[in-house]
Design a protein around this motif. Structure first.
Motif, PDB file in Angstrom:
ATOM      1  N   THR A   1     -10.226  12.335   7.558  1.00 60.20           N
ATOM      2  CA  THR A   1     -10.753  10.959   7.590  1.00 60.20           C
ATOM      3  C   THR A   1     -10.023  10.199   6.487  1.00 60.20           C
ATOM      4  O   THR A   1     -10.167  10.553   5.312  1.00 60.20           O
ATOM      5  CB  THR A   1     -12.263  10.940   7.315  1.00 60.20           C
ATOM      6  OG1 THR A   1     -12.889  11.809   8.229  1.00 60.20           O
ATOM      7  CG2 THR A   1     -12.831   9.547   7.439  1.00 60.20           C
ATOM      8  N   PRO A   2      -9.240   9.212   6.840  1.00 58.67           N
ATOM      9  CA  PRO A   2      -8.453   8.518   5.805  1.00 58.67           C
ATOM     10  C   PRO A   2      -9.342   7.931   4.706  1.00 58.67           C
ATOM     11  O   PRO A   2     -10.426   7.435   4.981  1.00 58.67           O
ATOM     12  CB  PRO A   2      -7.760   7.406   6.601  1.00 58.67           C
ATOM     13  CG  PRO A   2      -7.747   7.878   7.990  1.00 58.67           C
ATOM     14  CD  PRO A   2      -8.977   8.679   8.175  1.00 58.67           C
ATOM     15  N   SER A   3      -8.848   8.065   3.480  1.00 57.93           N
ATOM     16  CA  SER A   3      -9.620   7.517   2.361  1.00 57.93           C
ATOM     17  C   SER A   3      -8.772   6.522   1.576  1.00 57.93           C
ATOM     18  O   SER A   3      -7.547   6.495   1.700  1.00 57.93           O
ATOM     19  CB  SER A   3     -10.105   8.636   1.449  1.00 57.93           C
ATOM     20  OG  SER A   3      -8.998   9.315   0.911  1.00 57.93           O
ATOM     21  N   LEU A   4      -9.492   5.737   0.774  1.00 59.86           N
ATOM     22  CA  LEU A   4      -8.831   4.640   0.051  1.00 59.86           C
ATOM     23  C   LEU A   4      -9.019   4.812  -1.453  1.00 59.86           C
ATOM     24  O   LEU A   4     -10.099   5.156  -1.915  1.00 59.86           O
ATOM     25  CB  LEU A   4      -9.477   3.317   0.497  1.00 59.86           C
ATOM     26  CG  LEU A   4      -8.934   2.037  -0.118  1.00 59.86           C
ATOM     27  CD1 LEU A   4      -7.525   1.738   0.406  1.00 59.86           C
ATOM     28  CD2 LEU A   4      -9.857   0.870   0.202  1.00 59.86           C
TER      29      LEU A   4
ATOM     30  N   ASP B   1      -1.038  -1.978  -4.493  1.00 56.99           N
ATOM     31  CA  ASP B   1      -2.408  -2.487  -4.658  1.00 56.99           C
ATOM     32  C   ASP B   1      -3.462  -1.441  -4.316  1.00 56.99           C
ATOM     33  O   ASP B   1      -4.593  -1.529  -4.774  1.00 56.99           O
ATOM     34  CB  ASP B   1      -2.626  -3.716  -3.762  1.00 56.99           C
ATOM     35  CG  ASP B   1      -1.721  -4.858  -4.176  1.00 56.99           C
ATOM     36  OD1 ASP B   1      -1.741  -5.212  -5.366  1.00 56.99           O
ATOM     37  OD2 ASP B   1      -0.977  -5.381  -3.318  1.00 56.99           O
ATOM     38  N   ALA B   2      -3.058  -0.496  -3.453  1.00 64.01           N
ATOM     39  CA  ALA B   2      -4.034   0.513  -3.031  1.00 64.01           C
ATOM     40  C   ALA B   2      -3.301   1.728  -2.488  1.00 64.01           C
ATOM     41  O   ALA B   2      -2.109   1.655  -2.176  1.00 64.01           O
ATOM     42  CB  ALA B   2      -4.950  -0.066  -1.961  1.00 64.01           C
ATOM     43  N   ILE B   3      -4.027   2.833  -2.408  1.00 67.74           N
ATOM     44  CA  ILE B   3      -3.445   4.049  -1.826  1.00 67.74           C
ATOM     45  C   ILE B   3      -4.307   4.443  -0.630  1.00 67.74           C
ATOM     46  O   ILE B   3      -5.542   4.511  -0.737  1.00 67.74           O
ATOM     47  CB  ILE B   3      -3.443   5.222  -2.843  1.00 67.74           C
ATOM     48  CG1 ILE B   3      -2.688   4.844  -4.123  1.00 67.74           C
ATOM     49  CG2 ILE B   3      -2.851   6.476  -2.212  1.00 67.74           C
ATOM     50  CD1 ILE B   3      -2.848   5.857  -5.260  1.00 67.74           C
TER      51      ILE B   3
ATOM     52  N   MET C   1       0.839  -1.198   0.000  1.00 69.93           N
ATOM     53  CA  MET C   1       0.000   0.000   0.000  1.00 69.93           C
ATOM     54  C   MET C   1       0.869   1.240   0.000  1.00 69.93           C
ATOM     55  O   MET C   1       1.878   1.310   0.705  1.00 69.93           O
ATOM     56  CB  MET C   1      -0.891   0.012   1.241  1.00 69.93           C
ATOM     57  CG  MET C   1      -2.036  -0.982   1.138  1.00 69.93           C
ATOM     58  SD  MET C   1      -3.213  -0.742   2.430  1.00 69.93           S
ATOM     59  CE  MET C   1      -2.463  -1.709   3.718  1.00 69.93           C
ATOM     60  N   ALA C   2       0.427   2.211  -0.830  1.00 69.70           N
ATOM     61  CA  ALA C   2       1.092   3.512  -0.807  1.00 69.70           C
ATOM     62  C   ALA C   2       0.355   4.376   0.200  1.00 69.70           C
ATOM     63  O   ALA C   2      -0.872   4.340   0.254  1.00 69.70           O
ATOM     64  CB  ALA C   2       1.035   4.135  -2.187  1.00 69.70           C
TER      65      ALA C   2
ATOM     66  N   GLU D   1       2.117   4.586  -9.350  1.00 69.29           N
ATOM     67  CA  GLU D   1       2.432   3.210  -8.952  1.00 69.29           C
ATOM     68  C   GLU D   1       1.182   2.323  -8.928  1.00 69.29           C
ATOM     69  O   GLU D   1       1.236   1.148  -9.280  1.00 69.29           O
ATOM     70  CB  GLU D   1       3.129   3.202  -7.578  1.00 69.29           C
ATOM     71  CG  GLU D   1       4.512   3.837  -7.654  1.00 69.29           C
ATOM     72  CD  GLU D   1       5.494   3.253  -6.644  1.00 69.29           C
ATOM     73  OE1 GLU D   1       5.096   2.355  -5.877  1.00 69.29           O
ATOM     74  OE2 GLU D   1       6.654   3.692  -6.640  1.00 69.29           O
ATOM     75  N   LEU D   2       0.051   2.936  -8.530  1.00 65.90           N
ATOM     76  CA  LEU D   2      -1.212   2.179  -8.533  1.00 65.90           C
ATOM     77  C   LEU D   2      -1.584   1.808  -9.964  1.00 65.90           C
ATOM     78  O   LEU D   2      -1.995   0.685 -10.250  1.00 65.90           O
ATOM     79  CB  LEU D   2      -2.329   3.011  -7.896  1.00 65.90           C
ATOM     80  CG  LEU D   2      -3.703   2.329  -7.825  1.00 65.90           C
ATOM     81  CD1 LEU D   2      -3.695   1.172  -6.836  1.00 65.90           C
ATOM     82  CD2 LEU D   2      -4.793   3.323  -7.422  1.00 65.90           C
ATOM     83  N   GLU D   3      -1.390   2.784 -10.837  1.00 68.68           N
ATOM     84  CA  GLU D   3      -1.701   2.554 -12.256  1.00 68.68           C
ATOM     85  C   GLU D   3      -0.814   1.456 -12.824  1.00 68.68           C
ATOM     86  O   GLU D   3      -1.277   0.597 -13.576  1.00 68.68           O
ATOM     87  CB  GLU D   3      -1.499   3.882 -13.017  1.00 68.68           C
ATOM     88  CG  GLU D   3      -2.161   3.945 -14.382  1.00 68.68           C
ATOM     89  CD  GLU D   3      -3.662   3.720 -14.333  1.00 68.68           C
ATOM     90  OE1 GLU D   3      -4.120   2.973 -15.219  1.00 68.68           O
ATOM     91  OE2 GLU D   3      -4.363   4.221 -13.415  1.00 68.68           O
ATOM     92  N   GLU D   4       0.465   1.491 -12.437  1.00 74.04           N
ATOM     93  CA  GLU D   4       1.417   0.485 -12.959  1.00 74.04           C
ATOM     94  C   GLU D   4       1.265  -0.869 -12.261  1.00 74.04           C
ATOM     95  O   GLU D   4       1.835  -1.863 -12.692  1.00 74.04           O
ATOM     96  CB  GLU D   4       2.854   0.990 -12.775  1.00 74.04           C
ATOM     97  CG  GLU D   4       3.193   2.135 -13.735  1.00 74.04           C
ATOM     98  CD  GLU D   4       4.499   2.839 -13.371  1.00 74.04           C
ATOM     99  OE1 GLU D   4       5.107   2.484 -12.320  1.00 74.04           O
ATOM    100  OE2 GLU D   4       4.908   3.731 -14.132  1.00 74.04           O
TER     101      GLU D   4
END
Lengths: 313, 377
Positions: free
Chosen positions: B108-111, B100-102, B53-54, B93-96
């Motif tokens: 409020t943390p988001s995904l 797997d996720a950011i 995860m980024a 990096e997510l695109e490549e």
């Protein structure tokens, strides 16, 4: 109490700029076979659709069985049977099932319905085709199915909208005989057509429509009396000069003489034994002639004289 | 009257070749083609050794708490690997596919995920757990009670293992299964043609059959309800046959909750019919209505991932509201949630939205039908 089954007063129906029905009035009495005659586009079907409350109309009053007819007049609709111009049946259902379906919209009692369906099948002569799908039926048989679907519930008022279009003469005669039989059984009939012979054959009273208006109304005899012509004497293979034609024109009751291609047509506006007078004159003048016959006026002549055009224009 | 109308509508629908082809045969044929195309991948289990995860740091206090969590998790034998990156780099990096996720540490943390699947389910669950226990972690960090922090983190970490195990042990959440879920959704949406047919056949200006019904002493409402129910019955049979065919003939791993899948299919089919009702009320000729329905159904299916499976993830990132209201997505997600989660809350939410949409379509259609009078026939 009035015995009008249908009463239309001052009906106006517009399609944008076009006036389809123009201040139309009509009264149909119980037990009548009433004909609405007119060329295509004269407003016959539109009038029927308004009577049945299928269409909105702009002006006028419509009463059926003495009550105002509206879209929700279900108690009135129960006693009306409609045979549409185009065949309106389910392609996926058999002959029996189609008739049963439509009869079931009017008759909820299963036993009674079964009897009515069988009677309707018998009436239109489809006993051998009960299990056939409509696509397996010929045009004439399909028309008969269409009629059976409209009459099975034994309505008091039957509306036939050009039921014989594209039907062979044999089936047409059967249909017309059937309509008269239904009338004998007590149904009031409204019959629209642009075939004057059919209307003449079965209707007790006729309204002639053109451009949304009723241009004449009465029995066929009354309608024919509305026009000048009472009889036309036709003489074939005759050679007339201007002198003879002049003498024919001077005969009593003659109002028009047409001579073309060795054929003579003498139009009378009354009188008896007109053909004898014409033949006497031709013999006196030593004019040879071929076949002689007379023509009585038809509804087409009525239409022609009232509108200046043929009924089938 | 109800039985009479229902019986004949049912019979005419069953005998209608177009209905038989588009509603029954076409989905079966397409399902078979999908099966031969990539069916073998559906039954392959996905194994996950590591989820990378980024982390994008935006909010300072969030960063402080989450850093503690990351430290603890990296020290342990966790499933997760974290990398702190700038947002642009993380997205690249997510695109490549490097991550797997950011996780964006805002107030409020988001995904951000690329596509739905097991990985995204685990990450989402992890983040949900974190958000729920955030206050407890914060309190533990502030009080310097390390054992408390470890315990909370341990709970979050363990719960991910449980999720992972549960996911792998239950119905199929494989990406390729999405195609079959979308296929079932398409089958349900094709029921809209039947719905449009029902409405068409009671509008006197549409065809002579409807005009003949219109002069009968039966109101439109009395006529339309049994006819709609006949269509729903046909659709229920159709979707049941399709689900059974996929599960028991093609032997695809679509989870164990067959009953609920069928229930979902029935509601989805009912929605399809209601959509057909609505479009059927438009004052256009029948061919135009069918054209509109085909376009709308295919568009919904496209957005749900029938043609490109990643489209749903793309929409989730850029226009999530489309996924929330797109019936085809709602249907496919219902199947997915049934098989991915033990918790039915998301499934119930989607079914409820679908139910509301169905009632809405039927309601508007009935209002339009009731007031309809015809200018011309």
């Amino acid at each position: 109490m009035s015995n009008n089954v249908v009463r239309v007063e001052n009906l106006v129906k517009r399609y944008k700029e076009l006036i389809a029905v123009d201040h139309f009035n009509l009264e149909i009495k119980e037990g009548e076979v009433f004909g609405l005659l007119g060329p295509n586009g004269s407003g016959k079907s539109t009038t029927l659709h308004c009577i049945l409350s299928l269409l909105k109309y702009d002006k006028g009053t419509i009463e059926v069985f003495g009550e105002k007819m509206t879209e929700n007049s279900y108690h009135l609709k129960k006693d009306i049977g409609v045979i549409m111009q185009n065949v309106a049946v389910f392609e996926e259902l058999t002959v029996y099932q189609n008739i049963d379906y439509f009869c079931g919209l009017y008759i909820t009692d299963k036993k009674k319905r079964k009897q009515y369906v069988e009677e309707a099948i018998q009436f239109v002569g489809l006993e051998d085709y009960k299990k056939f799908l409509p696509k397996k039926l010929s045009g004439g048989l399909l028309r008969r199915l269409n009629i059976a679907c409209g009459i099975a519930h034994k309505p008091k008022l039957l509306i036939f909208d050009e039921p014989t279009v594209a039907v062979d003469p044999q089936s047409r005669n059967k249909i017309l005989e059937g309509i008269l039989e239904l009338n004998r059984q007590g149904a009031t009939v409204i019959y629209t057509s642009h075939y004057m012979e059919e209307v003449e054959q079965i209707c007790s009273r006729i309204a002639i429509m053109d451009k949304g208006k009723s241009i004449a109304l009465g029995t066929k005899e009354e309608l024919k009396q509305m026009i000048k012509n009472s009889e036309t004497v036709c003489v074939e293979k005759v050679e007339c000069n201007d002198e003879v034609i002049g003498k024919i024109k001077n005969l009593k009751y003659v109002y028009d003489v047409v001579y073309a291609e060795k054929e003579l047509k003498v139009c009378f506006s009354g009188g008896n034994h007109n053909v004898i007078h014409v033949l006497d004159l031709l013999q006196k003048e030593d004019v040879p002639f071929g076949r002689v016959y007379t023509e009585l006026p038809t509804l087409n002549d009525v239409f022609l004289e009232l509108t200046g055009k043929e009924l089938r224009d | 009257m109800f039985t009479h109308l229902f019986r004949y509508r049912f019979l005419s629908l069953v005998r209608n070749k177009e209905v038989t082809f588009w509603n029954i045969l076409f989905p079966l044929v397409l399902g078979t083609m999908f099966f031969f195309g990539f069916g073998r991948f559906v039954n392959e289990e996905e194994t996950i050794d590591e989820i990378s995860m980024a982390v994008v740091e935006v909010n300072e206090s969030q960063t402080a708490i989450f850093s503690e969590l990351m430290k603890q998790l990296e020290d342990s034998d966790s499933l997760f690997q974290f990398e702190v990156l700038a947002k642009e780099n993380a997205e690249t990096e997510l695109e490549e596919g490097t991550v797997d996720a950011i996780i964006v540490l805002e107030e409020t943390p988001s995904l951000i995920i690329k596509e739905n699947g097991i990985t995204s389910s685990i990450v989402k669950n992890f983040l949900d757990q974190y958000i729920r226990k955030q206050a407890m972690i914060e309190e533990a960090v502030l009080s310097g009670n390390v054992s408390n922090i470890e315990q909370i983190i341990s709970e979050i970490s363990q719960s991910q293992d449980v999720v992972n195990e549960k996911v792998l042990g239950k119905g199929n959440t494989n990406t390729y299964a999405q195609y079959f879920y979308a296929l079932i959704a398409m089958c349900c949406l094709f029921a809209s043609f039947q719905g449009a047919g029902c409405v068409n056949d009671i509008q006197a200006n549409m065809n002579v059959l409807a005009a003949r019904k219109g002069v009968s002493p039966v109101s439109k409402m009395t006529m339309v309800i049994p006819e709609a129910l006949a269509a729903v019955s046909i659709q229920s049979i159709t979707v049941t046959v399709l689900i059974f065919y996929l599960k028991y003939v093609l032997k695809l791993e679509l989870g164990e909750k067959t009953g609920l899948m069928i229930l979902t299919g029935i509601l989805a089919g009912t929605f399809g019919i209601s959509l057909g009702f609505l479009i059927g009320c438009i004052k256009k000729d029948f061919d135009t209505k069918i054209g509109i329905l085909t376009a709308v159904s295919m568009l919904m299916c496209f957005f749900s991932g029938l043609m490109i499976v990643t489209i749903k993830g793309f929409l989730e990132q850029h226009a999530p509201f489309i996924n929330r209201i797109n019936p085809a997505t709602l249907i496919t997600e219902c199947f997915y949630y049934l098989n991915a989660y033990d918790d039915y809350s998301k499934y119930i939410t989607n079914m409820s939205i679908l139910g509301i949409l169905t009632i809405g379509c039927f309601g508007v259609s009935i209002m339009l039908l009731k007031g309809a009078r015809y200018e011309s026939i």
